[in-house]
Motif scaffolding. Structure first.
Motif, PDB file in Angstrom:
ATOM      1  N   SER A 179       0.828  -1.211   0.000  1.00 28.06           N
ATOM      2  CA  SER A 179       0.000   0.000   0.000  1.00 28.06           C
ATOM      3  C   SER A 179       0.856   1.252   0.000  1.00 28.06           C
ATOM      4  O   SER A 179       0.558   2.224  -0.695  1.00 28.06           O
ATOM      5  CB  SER A 179      -0.950  -0.004   1.198  1.00 28.06           C
ATOM      6  N   LEU A 183       1.144   3.997  -3.116  1.00 30.68           N
ATOM      7  CA  LEU A 183       0.956   5.439  -2.950  1.00 30.68           C
ATOM      8  C   LEU A 183       2.024   6.183  -3.738  1.00 30.68           C
ATOM      9  O   LEU A 183       1.763   7.192  -4.398  1.00 30.68           O
ATOM     10  CB  LEU A 183       1.036   5.805  -1.467  1.00 30.68           C
ATOM     11  N   HIS A 202      -4.781   4.057   7.117  1.00 32.90           N
ATOM     12  CA  HIS A 202      -3.597   4.918   6.991  1.00 32.90           C
ATOM     13  C   HIS A 202      -3.815   6.060   6.016  1.00 32.90           C
ATOM     14  O   HIS A 202      -2.876   6.784   5.713  1.00 32.90           O
ATOM     15  CB  HIS A 202      -2.377   4.089   6.595  1.00 32.90           C
ATOM     16  N   MET A 203      -5.025   6.196   5.482  1.00 33.22           N
ATOM     17  CA  MET A 203      -5.387   7.308   4.603  1.00 33.22           C
ATOM     18  C   MET A 203      -4.784   7.220   3.205  1.00 33.22           C
ATOM     19  O   MET A 203      -4.857   8.171   2.433  1.00 33.22           O
ATOM     20  CB  MET A 203      -5.005   8.667   5.217  1.00 33.22           C
ATOM     21  N   VAL A 204      -4.154   6.098   2.875  1.00 28.21           N
ATOM     22  CA  VAL A 204      -3.634   5.955   1.518  1.00 28.21           C
ATOM     23  C   VAL A 204      -4.822   5.816   0.570  1.00 28.21           C
ATOM     24  O   VAL A 204      -5.632   4.897   0.717  1.00 28.21           O
ATOM     25  CB  VAL A 204      -2.708   4.730   1.418  1.00 28.21           C
ATOM     26  N   PRO A 205      -4.944   6.722  -0.390  1.00 26.33           N
ATOM     27  CA  PRO A 205      -6.168   6.751  -1.201  1.00 26.33           C
ATOM     28  C   PRO A 205      -6.131   5.832  -2.402  1.00 26.33           C
ATOM     29  O   PRO A 205      -6.719   6.130  -3.444  1.00 26.33           O
ATOM     30  CB  PRO A 205      -6.230   8.222  -1.628  1.00 26.33           C
TER      31      PRO A 205
END
Lengths: 437, 401
Positions: A179, A183, A202-205
């Motif tokens: 992931s 990113l 973890h907010m990884v889009p």
């Protein structure tokens, strides 16, 4: 016998997002009026308006100490970088997708079913015309090497093979590594098998997850054990690996927040074949119930050892235990085992029996959650590619555009982190089979 | 089944033990000699990492002119991932190779030239040898005397081929990888390896390294920040005290989140960047900085650089500068301008619009200098020039530490 504790209103299954919001609004309004009347308005203002990931009110962390300084993961992760206006390339001969599956070690059976699920989805997508006539092709890579190997594999898939997206991995350590890398290289990934709750926190889009995680499992098991079965003293017997270390966290937290902290946690190594010391410690503590957390093949042997040692307490476990190999390794000692499952494996949704028939014909074995979500995730990705075109950022946008997806496992409901928060069910081993309760 | 990498490391360990060149430092980390004459890593630069520096460095908070380099100017790609400015030399890492601008001419290197991978993640100059170290997604490359040598997990002590950062500290070259941290002493060829099995880090996913006197800090994905005291070999861990991913319970109680995206140190202050905001540690207490209450351009912080006691931030919503009291946010606008906001202690005190701006608001790296700042963006490499006149309520001070 410990004294009875006040009942906790933990819902048996999380209500829908809308229902939660409506109910929350009514509850908040009522509490606000009451607080105004008795002069406790400041205390009411400290109550969170909405819980993260449909966490039941009783299990919200720090709920008794007021509103936290900040609350994360309430808004969808966004990718704000460039790339959406990149023109679509000339139609390639094939549309490549990377797939990470384990090909060695304990997880090989699950990896095989995951691969079958992907293959079935792509076969069907290609029969429908693929992408503008070009077939989807899966490029499989092994995730079961040392920590970090999935990163190397993803680099090769993205830069050398030109994949448009990646499906996988099975194990969450591999998915975490991937992931962060994705990113950097801005490539979407559909996770179909991971259960570590932190995977989408973890907010990884770039990552969506199809399978309900161990947060859902932990909440459901806690409700079942403490509320429905009325048990008080629980011991945890888990694998000493990352899967179990991360998986048990939400259950342990839920137990503590329900005022039944875990009485004992003991661990087993996956290579061990007997556990006399751990079992003796369990016997000494004499819990009302045991929560068993590990990979199914090993957990089955552990369960058999518990029973042959005379420990007859109810045993509960996560959805990963619902696996034919557990029935094989535990034999008759599996009777009575209660596990969660993401959906009714015997026919919950309208499309399940038809999927089961197609999968059985194609793969020669029964599908399970790993196979089903691999199928779901691949179909979800194919749909996103068809809608977005050959542009990784736009594919990513389409993956994050839906909050629901109706598939063979039922309706997948994504929360703000694009994590499936659909309710999970409970199954019990009865007459050598897992039966939905 | 044993992987080739672990097989190699095991063989190296076995060989080193048989040769008597394997040592265990006080911290418990194995040092693997890659040459028969290898020895342990040299002593670190000593001093108090938390002391306020005796001399300050000029740092500009306000920039009023921007210019941007793109592929049309000679860059290999518009996606610029890292930058290192050294006098008139400008080293630029991109997703399509490494570039050097010298005397107005560009030279580029990519995988075909021996670089580990075309995607460059970080650059560091070794002060002793003058070699340039290049972190890539497939190995750690060394540019020395016009030659490139790439270290990989199969032929060196590199923990993983995906290298997110490289820094130098004295003689040592530190590399943060997807599966641990490696430190190479190029003079001896010996490596020191750290992961979750021989250090305090509970996950080995290392994404950033900062070095200071006697200390090395590693930013861990999901593990906060770990600190190695190189005089004692002891590790210390800094984690979000509330231990929950979805909240930060109390402001200023520790790292804002355990998912660390970058760390930087200078002048006694350690900065931790996350995708949820920024934290700073001064050796005694932590402070938290968020977009909502500080004026940062965004909370999703890809990179933090420290110069003196000022942090330069690369976020997905723009570029920012923060000295603890004043936060200046620069957001590129349509048409090539910039909206600038100035916050003092969380209060908006000024907003301006500039006619020039960074190439994009998706900022991956910053490199501050005395009177300029280089900003690596998703669309080109931008240079901000320090304002010389009054800027909003302030002007750049002559000496700001």
């Amino acid at each position: 016998m410990r004294p009875a504790r006040p009942s906790h209103q933990l819902p048996a299954a999380p209500p829908s997002r809308l229902a939660t919001k409506a109910g929350e609004q009514v509850r908040l309004a009522a509490v606000a009026v009451l607080a105004l009347l008795i002069g406790l308005a400041p205390a009411v203002a400290q109550e969170p308006e909405d819980s993260y990931s449909q966490t039941p009110a009783e299990l919200v962390p720090y709920r008794g100490v007021g509103r936290p300084y900040d609350e994360f993961l309430r808004e969808p992760p966004e990718f704000r970088g460039p790339g959406r206006d990149r023109p679509e390339p000339e139609l390639p001969a094939e549309i490549r997708l990377g797939v990470l599956v384990p090909t060695e070690g304990l997880d090989v059976p699950e990896g095989r079913r995951m691969r079958h699920g992907v293959e079935l989805a792509l076969t069907e997508a290609n029969a429908e015309g693929g992408y503008r006539g070009a077939p989807f092709v899966a490029l499989y890579r092994d995730e079961s090497q040392a920590w970090g190997a999935s990163g190397n594999a993803a680099v090769e898939l993205v830069f050398d093979q030109g994949v448009w997206a990646i499906v996988g991995a099975l194990e969450d350590n591999a998915s975490h590594v991937m992931s962060r890398l994705l990113l950097k290289v801005e490539t979407p990934v559909v996770n179909t098998a991971g259960t570590d709750p932190t995977l989408t926190e973890h907010m990884v889009p770039w990552m969506v997850r199809m399978r309900p995680d161990d947060r859902r499992t932990g909440y459901r098991l806690a409700h079942r054990i403490f509320e429905e079965d009325g048990l008080e003293k629980v011991a945890v017997f888990r694998a000493n690996d990352r899967y179990a270390r991360m998986g048990i966290i939400e259950f342990n937290d839920a137990a503590r927040r329900l005022h039944r902290p875990i009485a004992l946690e003991v661990r087993f190594e996956n290579h061990e074949t007997s556990w006399p010391n751990q079992i003796e410690r369990l016997r000494t503590v004499a819990p009302d119930a045991i929560v068993l957390w590990g990979r199914p093949a090993v957990a089955g042997r552990v369960l058999a050892a518990l029973r042959t040692s005379g420990l007859s307490q109810p045993v509960y476990g996560p959805d990963r235990l619902l696996d034919p190999i557990l029935l094989e390794t535990a034999g008759g000692y599996a009777e009575g085992l209660v596990t969660t499952y993401p959906f009714d494996p015997n026919g919950g949704s309208d499309g399940w029996s038809e999927f089961r028939r197609r999968y059985l014909a194609a793969a020669g074995e029964e599908p399970d959650a790993v196979a089903a979500y691999a199928y779901e995730g691949t179909r979800y990705l194919v749909q996103a590619i068809r809608e977005a075109g050959l542009n990784r950022v736009r594919i990513r946008d389409r993956l994050f555009a839906r909050t629901e997806w109706r598939g063979v496992t039922g309706t997948i409901r994504f929360d703000a982190t694009w994590n499936n928060v659909a309710p999970v069910v409970l199954c019990r081993v009865r007459d050598g089979q897992f039966v939905v309760e | 089944m044993m992987t080739r990498r672990w097989l190699w490391i095991s063989l190296a360990l076995g060989a080193a033990m048989s040769l008597g060149v394997l040592g265990f430092r006080a911290g418990g980390a194995a040092t693997v000699a890659t040459q028969a004459t290898g020895s342990e890593a040299p002593s670190p630069v000593l001093g108090d990492p938390w002391a306020e520096p005796a001399e300050s460095r000029r740092v500009a908070l306000y920039y009023d002119r921007f210019e941007t380099l793109t592929v049309e100017d000679g860059l290999p790609s518009n996606k610029v991932t890292t930058v290192l400015a050294e006098g008139d030399d400008l080293w630029v890492g991109t997703d399509r190779g490494l570039a050097l601008r010298r005397g107005g001419e560009w030279t580029t290197w990519s995988k075909e030239d021996g670089l580990g991978h075309r995607y460059v993640t970080a650059l560091a100059r070794h002060p002793g040898s003058g070699d340039l170290w290049v972190a890539t997604l497939a190995g750690l490359s060394r540019l020395s005397g016009g030659e490139i040598r790439t270290y990989t997990q199969l032929d060196s002590g590199l923990m993983n081929d995906v290298v997110y950062q490289v820094v130098t500290d004295g003689e040592l070259v530190w590399a943060a990888t997807a599966a641990g941290t490696s430190a190479l002493d190029p003079t001896t060829g010996s490596w020191v390896l750290y992961d979750h099995e021989n250090s305090i880090m509970h996950e080995p996913w290392c994404y950033s390294i900062a070095v200071g006197p006697a200390r090395t800090w590693v930013g861990i994905w999901g593990g906060g920040v770990v600190e190695l005291d190189r005089t004692t070999g002891r590790w210390r861990e800094y984690r979000d005290p509330d231990k929950e991913m979805e909240v930060d319970l109390l402001r200023d109680d520790g790292p804002i989140h355990d998912v660390t995206s970058f760390v930087a140190w200078d002048a006694g202050w350690l900065w931790q960047a996350t995708y949820f905001g920024l934290s700073r540690y001064d050796g005694r207490r932590w402070r938290t900085f968020r977009k909502a209450d500080t004026g940062l351009p965004g909370d999703f912080i890809n990179h933090v650089a420290a110069r003196g006691r000022t942090a330069f931030l690369g976020t997905d919503e723009g570029f920012g500068v923060l000295d603890g009291e004043i936060a200046v946010s620069y957001k590129a606008t349509e048409g090539g301008g910039t909206d600038v906001t100035v916050y003092r202690n969380g209060e908006l005190v000024e907003s301006q619009h500039l006619s020039s701006g960074p190439g994009d608001n998706y900022v991956l790296w910053t490199h501050p200098g005395e009177n300029e700042v280089w900003i690596a963006t998703g669309h080109g490499l931008s240079r901000g020039v320090a304002a010389t006149g009054p800027f909003g309520p302030e002007k750049n001070s002559e000496e700001t530490s």
